[in-house]
Design a protein around this motif. Structure first.
Motif, PDB file in Angstrom:
ATOM      1  N   MET A   1      -6.399  11.583 -52.548  1.00 48.75           N
ATOM      2  CA  MET A   1      -6.477  10.801 -53.783  1.00 48.75           C
ATOM      3  C   MET A   1      -6.819   9.363 -53.425  1.00 48.75           C
ATOM      4  SD  MET A   1      -5.808  10.837 -57.130  1.00 48.75           S
ATOM      5  CE  MET A   1      -5.629   9.560 -58.387  1.00 48.75           C
ATOM      6  N   PRO A   2      -7.753   8.700 -54.143  1.00 46.65           N
ATOM      7  CA  PRO A   2      -8.067   7.309 -53.835  1.00 46.65           C
ATOM      8  C   PRO A   2      -6.952   6.367 -54.282  1.00 46.65           C
ATOM      9  CG  PRO A   2      -9.274   7.996 -55.782  1.00 46.65           C
ATOM     10  CD  PRO A   2      -8.599   9.217 -55.246  1.00 46.65           C
TER      11      PRO A   2
ATOM     12  N   ARG B   1      -1.514  12.820 -57.545  1.00 49.18           N
ATOM     13  CA  ARG B   1      -2.210  11.939 -58.493  1.00 49.18           C
ATOM     14  C   ARG B   1      -1.264  10.863 -59.016  1.00 49.18           C
ATOM     15  NH1 ARG B   1      -3.553  15.453 -61.772  1.00 49.18           N
ATOM     16  NH2 ARG B   1      -5.718  15.811 -61.135  1.00 49.18           N
TER      17      ARG B   1
ATOM     18  N   THR C   1     -17.025   8.240 -51.148  1.00 46.61           N
ATOM     19  CA  THR C   1     -17.453   8.189 -52.548  1.00 46.61           C
ATOM     20  C   THR C   1     -16.933   6.948 -53.266  1.00 46.61           C
ATOM     21  OG1 THR C   1     -17.514  10.599 -52.662  1.00 46.61           O
ATOM     22  CG2 THR C   1     -17.407   9.414 -54.749  1.00 46.61           C
ATOM     23  N   PHE C   2     -15.668   6.623 -53.058  1.00 42.48           N
ATOM     24  CA  PHE C   2     -15.079   5.534 -53.827  1.00 42.48           C
ATOM     25  C   PHE C   2     -15.268   4.164 -53.184  1.00 42.48           C
ATOM     26  CE2 PHE C   2     -13.181   9.276 -55.597  1.00 42.48           C
ATOM     27  CZ  PHE C   2     -13.163   8.991 -56.952  1.00 42.48           C
TER      28      PHE C   2
ATOM     29  N   VAL D   1     -10.679  14.168 -58.719  1.00 35.67           N
ATOM     30  CA  VAL D   1      -9.534  13.879 -57.859  1.00 35.67           C
ATOM     31  C   VAL D   1      -8.243  14.345 -58.531  1.00 35.67           C
ATOM     32  CG1 VAL D   1     -10.684  11.947 -56.744  1.00 35.67           C
ATOM     33  CG2 VAL D   1      -9.323  11.529 -58.788  1.00 35.67           C
ATOM     34  N   PRO D   2      -7.267  14.687 -57.684  1.00 34.91           N
ATOM     35  CA  PRO D   2      -7.311  14.802 -56.221  1.00 34.91           C
ATOM     36  C   PRO D   2      -8.272  15.902 -55.764  1.00 34.91           C
ATOM     37  CG  PRO D   2      -5.040  14.682 -56.995  1.00 34.91           C
ATOM     38  CD  PRO D   2      -5.899  14.924 -58.206  1.00 34.91           C
ATOM     39  N   LEU D   3      -8.811  15.708 -54.562  1.00 33.12           N
ATOM     40  CA  LEU D   3      -9.811  16.617 -54.011  1.00 33.12           C
ATOM     41  C   LEU D   3      -9.211  17.451 -52.884  1.00 33.12           C
ATOM     42  CD1 LEU D   3     -12.843  17.459 -53.889  1.00 33.12           C
ATOM     43  CD2 LEU D   3     -13.130  15.651 -52.177  1.00 33.12           C
TER      44      LEU D   3
ATOM     45  N   GLN E   1     -14.423  12.385 -47.909  1.00 37.72           N
ATOM     46  CA  GLN E   1     -15.192  12.334 -49.153  1.00 37.72           C
ATOM     47  C   GLN E   1     -14.650  11.278 -50.102  1.00 37.72           C
ATOM     48  OE1 GLN E   1     -16.675  15.835 -51.225  1.00 37.72           O
ATOM     49  NE2 GLN E   1     -15.875  17.135 -49.561  1.00 37.72           N
ATOM     50  N   ILE E   2     -13.334  11.178 -50.189  1.00 38.09           N
ATOM     51  CA  ILE E   2     -12.724  10.151 -51.050  1.00 38.09           C
ATOM     52  C   ILE E   2     -13.114   8.760 -50.566  1.00 38.09           C
ATOM     53  CG2 ILE E   2     -10.519   9.064 -51.657  1.00 38.09           C
ATOM     54  CD1 ILE E   2     -11.018  11.548 -53.285  1.00 38.09           C
TER      55      ILE E   2
ATOM     56  N   ARG F   1     -19.024   8.191 -58.347  1.00 42.40           N
ATOM     57  CA  ARG F   1     -17.618   8.502 -58.559  1.00 42.40           C
ATOM     58  C   ARG F   1     -17.441   9.631 -59.562  1.00 42.40           C
ATOM     59  NH1 ARG F   1     -14.274   2.792 -58.470  1.00 42.40           N
ATOM     60  NH2 ARG F   1     -14.952   2.125 -56.404  1.00 42.40           N
TER      61      ARG F   1
ATOM     62  N   ALA G   1      -7.251   6.148 -48.824  1.00 48.65           N
ATOM     63  CA  ALA G   1      -7.033   7.497 -49.357  1.00 48.65           C
ATOM     64  C   ALA G   1      -5.620   7.957 -49.029  1.00 48.65           C
ATOM     65  CB  ALA G   1      -8.052   8.472 -48.780  1.00 48.65           C
TER      66      ALA G   1
END
Length: 235
Positions: free
Chosen positions: A185-186, A220, A154-155, A168-170, A150-151, A163, A197
C-alpha cells in the motif's frame, strides 16, 4: 612498483575525504561563522589546506564563505540535517504501525522506499511465525514486478493516468522469490508525494490471494492513517 603507483591515488582520495570531513565536522552547536584561524585550531590543519578544502565544500553548498572571510555551514548541510531528523520522525510513526500489523496479520510488516533502480527496506517488524521473510532493514531489492516495487514505481510518477491503472492494496506472489508473496500500500506525505510502500510479506503457501483479500482492508486502513499522520490530505 607499478602496483604501488596504481593504489596510491585511492589512499590519497581517502586522506582527502578525511580532511574534508574534519573541516565540516569542526562546526559545533551554537557556532555562527568561524574565522579561518579558529578552523585551523580545531582541525590542526594548515590554513592553506583548509581554504582549498572549503572551495570544494562551497561547490556543494556545504560551506559558505562570507564577505568578511569567515566560514559557516551552507544550505546543503541544513538539508542533510533535515533529512536526518525526518528519518527519526518516520521511525517513530512507522515502527508502531509495522509492529501492530505484524501482530494482527501474523506476517512480516515492512516499509520500503525507492533508491533509483532498487528498493530499500527501511523498517521492518517480524512475523511471530518461525517461517518468515529474511529481508532486514538496509537490504536492497530490485525494482521488479513485485507488489512493493510496483507501488513505488507507479506512485512516484505523479501522472494520474499511471496511478489510475493500479488498485491498492496490490498483491503479487512469486516475483522476487518464487516462494514469497506480498501485499503493498502506498504511503504519502505533504502534497500527496509518495514517501514509501507499506507491505505485508510471507511465504506464498500461507499468504495466498484469498488470505491477502482478508488482510487488504487492514493494510489499507493502516496506510491511509499513516499518510494522514505524515501530512497527506485525502484525495
Amino acid at each position: 612498483m607499478a602496483k604501488e603507483a596504481r593504489t596510491r591515488p585511492k589512499l590519497d582520495g581517502v586522506a582527502s575525504a578525511d580532511r574534508v570531513l574534519t573541516v565540516l565536522t569542526a562546526f559545533r552547536r551554537g557556532d555562527d561563522a568561524l574565522e579561518l584561524s579558529e578552523l585551523a585550531r580545531r582541525t590542526s590543519l594548515v590554513k592553506s589546506t583548509i581554504m582549498r578544502l572549503c572551495i570544494s565544500l562551497e561547490k556543494f553548498d556545504l560551506i559558505e564563505r562570507l564577505d568578511d572571510g569567515r566560514y559557516r555551514l551552507g544550505v546543503e548541510a541544513a538539508r542533510i540535517g533535515s533529512v536526518y531528523q525526518q528519518s527519526f520522525a518516520l521511525e517513530e510513526r512507522i515502527l508502531p504501525v509495522l509492529e501492530r500489523l505484524a501482530a494482527e496479520s501474523l506476517e512480516t510488516a515492512s516499509f520500503y522506499i525507492r533508491r533509483g533502480n532498487q528498493r530499500l527496506c527501511l523498517f521492518r517488524a517480524d512475523s511471530p511465525s518461525p517461517l518468515r521473510m529474511n529481508v532486514r532493514p538496509g537490504d536492497m531489492r530490485p525494482m521488479d514486478e513485485s507488489a512493493i516495487a510496483q507501488i513505488l514505481r507507479t506512485f512516484s510518477d505523479r501522472r494520474a493516468s499511471e496511478r489510475a491503472a493500479i488498485t491498492v492494496p496490490l498483491y503479487t506472489s512469486g516475483i522476487t522469490d518464487p516462494h514469497v508473496a506480498s501485499v503493498a500500500m502506498p504511503v504519502f506525505g505533504t502534497e500527496r508525494r509518495l514517501i514509501g510502500a507499506l507491505a505485508l510479506s510471507g511465504p506464498s503457501s500461507r499468504l495466498t490471494s484469498e488470505r491477502a483479500e482478508i488482510l487488504k482492508p487492514r493494510l489499507r486502513e493502516a496506510g491511509e492513517r499513516l499518510s494522514s499522520e505524515l501530512g497527506a490530505q485525502a484525495s
